[in-house]
Design a protein around this motif. Structure first.
Motif, PDB file in Angstrom:
ATOM      1  N   LYS A 163     -55.682  -0.333  76.626  1.00 15.18           N
ATOM      2  CA  LYS A 163     -55.535   1.053  76.183  1.00 15.18           C
ATOM      3  C   LYS A 163     -54.918   1.034  74.801  1.00 15.18           C
ATOM      4  O   LYS A 163     -53.880   0.409  74.586  1.00 15.18           O
ATOM      5  N   HIS A 188     -61.964  -0.351  78.213  1.00 17.20           N
ATOM      6  CA  HIS A 188     -61.143   0.126  77.100  1.00 17.20           C
ATOM      7  C   HIS A 188     -60.913   1.625  77.238  1.00 17.20           C
ATOM      8  O   HIS A 188     -61.858   2.374  77.538  1.00 17.20           O
ATOM      9  N   VAL A 189     -59.710   2.056  77.010  1.00 18.63           N
ATOM     10  CA  VAL A 189     -59.408   3.478  76.803  1.00 18.63           C
ATOM     11  C   VAL A 189     -58.961   3.616  75.360  1.00 18.63           C
ATOM     12  O   VAL A 189     -57.951   3.032  74.949  1.00 18.63           O
ATOM     13  N   GLN A 215     -60.687  11.353  73.631  1.00 20.60           N
ATOM     14  CA  GLN A 215     -60.292  10.087  74.243  1.00 20.60           C
ATOM     15  C   GLN A 215     -61.480   9.557  75.058  1.00 20.60           C
ATOM     16  O   GLN A 215     -62.143  10.311  75.773  1.00 20.60           O
ATOM     17  N   MET A 260     -63.150   6.449  77.627  1.00 25.24           N
ATOM     18  CA  MET A 260     -63.068   5.273  78.482  1.00 25.24           C
ATOM     19  C   MET A 260     -64.437   4.612  78.486  1.00 25.24           C
ATOM     20  O   MET A 260     -65.435   5.244  78.842  1.00 25.24           O
TER      21      MET A 260
END
Length: 214
Positions: free
Chosen positions: A9, A128-129, A137, A139
């Motif tokens: 993240k 992955h964030v 955002q 993901m």
């Protein structure tokens, strides 16, 4: 021995995001580079000319992705040229993959991808964030060391999936096609916005792009 499943993240501006990813995956990225024979596998004059052209295009069209790649190289302590080669792999290798998506599952859209890279390669799939101020955002699943986003979902509920087949056609003035899904997820909050963005910018990808957005 089972492969470790990785999760990253990252928050901040593109270079900061890249640095965080590079540090988190510093032990995995060299393994990916070795698997792909980077840099030795792509060392001909023709490969160099293509890579130089792609570098120019990325800096011109999506400079934020260039900065993120620089950050990954810095964070992982690797030569930037090796990270650039990895991110341009599809254009220089012409490989394929497959994808599946379910629009109306009980918990919302579900997307999945099969990279067709063989067994015992779980270390290629890193969740992955990515949280960049001013962008949605996201993901997504990525190969370690890349800024790709072939499939994923953003905080607004938009899911995107993509797949490739081998082709010998490519645009010299485009960016790596694997970057496009991430651009859509960062910038679109609905299917309508995603379709509009895709129609507007699909000509900027290096390989001919056909999308179905969910």
């Amino acid at each position: 021995m089972r492969d470790e499943i990785h999760f990253v993240k990252a928050y901040g501006q593109p270079r900061e995001v890249g640095q965080q990813i590079g540090r988190a995956l510093a032990g995995v990225i060299p393994r990916i580079l070795a698997d792909q024979g980077i840099p030795d596998r792509f060392c001909t004059d023709a490969h160099r000319r293509m890579l130089d052209r792609m570098a120019e295009n990325i800096q011109r069209i999506v400079p934020e992705k260039w900065e993120e790649m620089e950050g990954i190289a810095e964070g992982a302590g690797l030569p930037f040229d090796h990270i650039l080669m990895l991110n341009c792999l599809v254009e220089r290798w012409r490989e394929g993959c497959s994808a599946v998506a379910f629009v109306d599952s009980p918990g919302g859209p579900i997307v999945g991808q099969q990279h067709d890279i063989g067994k015992d390669k779980a270390y290629y799939d890193v969740l992955h964030v990515i949280d960049i101020p001013g962008r949605a955002q996201v993901m997504t699943e990525r190969w370690p060391g890349t800024v790709w986003g072939g499939y994923g979902v953003n905080e607004l509920g938009l899911a995107c999936a993509g797949a490739f087949v081998q082709t010998n056609e490519w645009r010299e003035d485009g960016i790596p096609v694997n970057m496009f899904g991430m651009l859509v997820l960062e910038r679109a909050g609905s299917v309508e916005e995603a379709v509009s963005y895709t129609h507007l910018r699909a000509h900027e990808t290096s390989l001919h792009l056909v999308c179905r957005l969910l």
